[in-house]
Design an enzyme around this catalytic site. Structure first.
Site, mmCIF file in Angstrom:
data_model
loop_
_atom_site.group_PDB
_atom_site.id
_atom_site.type_symbol
_atom_site.label_atom_id
_atom_site.label_comp_id
_atom_site.label_asym_id
_atom_site.label_seq_id
_atom_site.Cartn_x
_atom_site.Cartn_y
_atom_site.Cartn_z
ATOM 1 N N ARG A 75 -45.438 29.173 57.761
ATOM 2 C CA ARG A 75 -45.532 30.786 57.439
ATOM 3 C C ARG A 75 -46.912 31.232 58.071
ATOM 4 O O ARG A 75 -47.773 31.165 57.444
ATOM 5 C CB ARG A 75 -45.290 30.926 55.839
ATOM 6 C CG ARG A 75 -45.643 32.421 55.638
ATOM 7 C CD ARG A 75 -44.324 33.157 55.737
ATOM 8 N NE ARG A 75 -43.285 32.716 55.265
ATOM 9 C CZ ARG A 75 -41.997 33.033 55.640
ATOM 10 N NH1 ARG A 75 -41.701 33.803 56.669
ATOM 11 N NH2 ARG A 75 -40.880 32.567 54.948
ATOM 12 N N GLN A 99 -31.756 29.057 59.820
ATOM 13 C CA GLN A 99 -32.490 30.259 60.270
ATOM 14 C C GLN A 99 -33.511 30.070 61.322
ATOM 15 O O GLN A 99 -34.240 29.385 61.200
ATOM 16 C CB GLN A 99 -33.037 31.065 59.123
ATOM 17 C CG GLN A 99 -34.050 32.351 59.428
ATOM 18 C CD GLN A 99 -33.685 33.621 58.989
ATOM 19 O OE1 GLN A 99 -32.595 34.214 59.097
ATOM 20 N NE2 GLN A 99 -34.796 34.220 58.587
ATOM 21 N N ARG A 104 -38.605 25.133 65.205
ATOM 22 C CA ARG A 104 -39.837 24.987 64.383
ATOM 23 C C ARG A 104 -40.082 24.006 63.247
ATOM 24 O O ARG A 104 -41.053 23.874 62.634
ATOM 25 C CB ARG A 104 -39.965 26.585 63.671
ATOM 26 C CG ARG A 104 -38.796 26.718 62.838
ATOM 27 C CD ARG A 104 -39.258 28.229 62.358
ATOM 28 N NE ARG A 104 -37.903 28.592 61.304
ATOM 29 C CZ ARG A 104 -38.077 29.588 60.459
ATOM 30 N NH1 ARG A 104 -39.213 30.512 60.548
ATOM 31 N NH2 ARG A 104 -37.013 29.965 59.465
ATOM 32 N N HIS A 187 -42.786 33.332 67.506
ATOM 33 C CA HIS A 187 -42.791 34.200 66.222
ATOM 34 C C HIS A 187 -44.477 34.557 65.539
ATOM 35 O O HIS A 187 -44.832 33.673 64.746
ATOM 36 C CB HIS A 187 -42.120 33.263 65.108
ATOM 37 C CG HIS A 187 -41.469 34.040 63.982
ATOM 38 N ND1 HIS A 187 -42.728 35.030 63.515
ATOM 39 C CD2 HIS A 187 -40.591 34.031 63.096
ATOM 40 C CE1 HIS A 187 -41.840 35.594 62.259
ATOM 41 N NE2 HIS A 187 -40.832 35.111 62.280
ATOM 42 N N ASP A 232 -38.854 45.822 60.268
ATOM 43 C CA ASP A 232 -38.353 44.500 60.905
ATOM 44 C C ASP A 232 -37.438 45.060 62.122
ATOM 45 O O ASP A 232 -36.038 45.671 61.938
ATOM 46 C CB ASP A 232 -37.441 43.929 59.881
ATOM 47 C CG ASP A 232 -36.892 42.501 60.175
ATOM 48 O OD1 ASP A 232 -37.467 42.127 61.604
ATOM 49 O OD2 ASP A 232 -36.197 41.730 59.531
ATOM 50 N N GLU A 292 -43.630 39.656 68.077
ATOM 51 C CA GLU A 292 -42.812 38.386 68.462
ATOM 52 C C GLU A 292 -41.942 38.769 69.901
ATOM 53 O O GLU A 292 -41.266 39.604 70.078
ATOM 54 C CB GLU A 292 -41.900 38.010 67.389
ATOM 55 C CG GLU A 292 -42.604 38.153 66.106
ATOM 56 C CD GLU A 292 -41.503 38.184 64.909
ATOM 57 O OE1 GLU A 292 -40.716 37.146 65.258
ATOM 58 O OE2 GLU A 292 -41.653 38.634 64.008
HETATM 59 C C1 BG6 Z 1 -38.449 37.911 61.806
HETATM 60 C C2 BG6 Z 1 -37.267 38.373 61.464
HETATM 61 O O1 BG6 Z 1 -38.464 37.315 63.334
HETATM 62 O O2 BG6 Z 1 -38.693 36.757 60.943
HETATM 63 C C3 BG6 Z 1 -36.998 38.836 60.031
HETATM 64 O O3 BG6 Z 1 -37.176 39.706 62.156
HETATM 65 C C4 BG6 Z 1 -37.342 37.612 59.170
HETATM 66 O O4 BG6 Z 1 -35.817 39.435 59.935
HETATM 67 C C5 BG6 Z 1 -38.679 36.978 59.588
HETATM 68 O O5 BG6 Z 1 -37.239 37.849 57.803
HETATM 69 C C6 BG6 Z 1 -38.983 35.798 58.881
HETATM 70 O O6 BG6 Z 1 -38.342 34.600 58.798
HETATM 71 P P1 BG6 Z 1 -38.286 33.371 58.158
HETATM 72 O O7 BG6 Z 1 -37.355 32.577 58.312
HETATM 73 O O8 BG6 Z 1 -39.623 32.653 58.817
HETATM 74 O O9 BG6 Z 1 -38.683 33.753 56.630
#
Ligand code: BG6
Length: 317
Positions: A75, A99, A104, A187, A232, A292
Site C-alpha cells: 500500500r 484485483q 504487484r 499505481h 476515483d 497513475e
Molecule cells: C486505484 C483504483 O487505482 O486503486 C481504485 O482506481 C482502487 O478503484 C485503488 O480502490 C486501490 O486498489 P487496491 O487494490 O490497491 O486496494
C-alpha cells in the site's frame, strides 16, 4: 637526504563519484543512490518502488501499515498493475486473477544496472543516473487461477533514477504463440504535505469516468482538480500533455508520459482509508495523491511475438 631533482608526482585524474547500488542480504530489495544524494528503494516483491528521495524529500507515500514482507500488495510507493486494472471482468481471460493483476504480488528478478556519470564543473556537482532493470516472465509464476496460465510473456521493467526525476518504463513481450489482451498502470502514490492544498492541472475540460458514481461519464472541470472527498477517476488524455501536481499553487511534481494516454486520480479519503486494514496512519489520506499513468480504459492486444512499450517520467520540483 633531500634530492635536488625529485620525480614529479604522477598526475591522477579526479575520480568521478559514481552511483551506488546495493542488494539486501536476503535478496529482497535493491537500493540505489546518486552521488548528489537522490535515492530509490525497490522491493523485488512486485518490483515495487517503496521510496524515492530527491531534493532532500521523500516523494512517495508509503502506508505505515503496508506489508513489506511479500504477504500482500504494497500500500504505497509505485506498485505495478498488470495484466488487468481493477477487478477482472467476468468471461474474460483475466477472470479469476486478483484485483490489479499479478505483477504487484509476484517476485521479480533483478536483471542488473547501467549507470552514467559526468564530472563536476565549477558550476555543478556533476550529473549521474542509474537504471535498474527487473524481469518477470510466465515461467516465474505458479498457480495463475485464470486463462492467463496458458499465455507466455516476458516483461522488462526499468527504473531510472536521475538527479531531478525518476523514470519507470515497461517492455512487455508476448513470447508465446497465442495473442492476448492486457491493461497496465504505474499505481503511483505521490507524497504531499496536505491534500487540501493540492491541485492537479493538465486535465482541464477532460471528461472522466467516475468510479465513485459507478463509472458514470462526467464532464471535466474547467480549472485544476482539487480534492475534498473520495476521488476515483479515470481520464484519457493525449500523452504529450503535461500533468502537474501543485501544492499551495507551487508546482511539486510534473508527470511526462510516453505512449500512455490514461490517467487515474485516486484518493480514498477518510472513511475508505479507514476501511483498508493496511492504510495508515489514520489521517494518511491527507498525505497522498495517486496520479497513475497507464493504459487501462480499453484492452491492448499483444500479438504473438510482439512487444509493447510505455513509460513515465516524474520530476520532483
Ligand atoms: C486505484 C483504483 O487505482 O486503486 C481504485 O482506481 C482502487 O478503484 C485503488 O480502490 C486501490 O486498489 P487496491 O487494490 O490497491 O486496494
Amino acid at each position: 637526504m633531500e634530492r635536488s631533482k625529485k620525480p614529479a608526482n604522477i598526475p591522477v585524474s579526479p575520480t568521478i563519484p559514481t552511483p551506488n547500488v546495493s542488494i539486501s542480504q536476503d535478496n529482497s530489495r535493491v537500493t540505489a543512490s546518486l552521488p548528489t544524494g537522490e535515492s530509490v528503494d525497490i522491493l523485488l516483491y512486485g518490483a515495487t518502488i517503496i521510496s524515492w528521495k530527491a531534493k532532500g524529500k521523500e516523494n512517495l507515500f508509503l502506508s505505515s501499515k503496508a506489508h513489506l514482507d511479500g504477504s500482500k500488495a504494497v500500500r504505497g510507493g509505485i506498485p505495478l498493475v498488470f495484466p488487468v486494472f481493477g477487478p477482472p471482468p467476468a468471461g474474460h481471460a483475466t477472470t479469476g486473477l486478483p484485483q490489479h493483476g499479478f505483477a504487484r504480488t509476484s517476485k521479480w528478478e533483478y536483471l542488473g544496472k547501467s549507470t552514467s556519470e559526468s564530472s563536476a564543473t565549477p558550476k555543478s556537482k556533476g550529473d549521474a543516473s542509474v537504471k535498474l532493470d527487473f524481469g518477470l516472465s510466465h515461467t516465474m509464476l505458479d498457480n495463475i487461477p485464470s486463462e492467463w496460465k496458458n499465455y507466455e510473456f516476458g516483461i522488462t521493467y526499468s527504473v531510472t533514477l536521475n538527479t531531478d526525476d525518476i523514470e519507470t518504463s515497461f517492455a512487455i513481450r508476448n513470447t508465446g504463440k497465442k495473442d492476448w489482451e492486457f491493461q497496465t498502470l504505474f499505481h503511483t502514490y505521490l507524497a504531499v504535505d496536505n491534500i487540501s492544498q493540492v491541485s492537479v492541472s493538465g486535465l482541464e475540460g477532460v471528461s472522466y469516468k467516475d468510479k465513485t458514481q459507478g463509472g458514470k461519464e462526467v464532464k471535466g472541470t474547467s480549472g485544476p482538480i482539487t480534492i475534498d472527498g473520495e476521488v476515483d477517476r479515470n481520464y484519457s488524455q493525449d500523452p504529450s500533455k503535461l500533468v502537474t501536481i501543485a501544492e499551495k499553487n507551487k508546482p511539486r511534481y510534473e508527470i511526462y508520459r510516453d505512449l500512455l494516454s490514461d490517467l487515474v486520480v485516486w484518493n480514498p479519503w477518510e472513511s475508505k482509508a479507514k476501511s483498508m486494514a493496511d492504510f495508515g496512519p489514520e489521517d494518511g489520506y491527507k498525505k497522498m495523491i495517486c496520479v497513475e499513468t497507464g493504459s487501462v480504459l480499453q484492452w491492448n492486444t499483444l500479438e504473438a511475438g510482439d512487444t509493447w512499450e510505455g513509460g513515465q517520467r516524474i520530476k520532483a520540483l
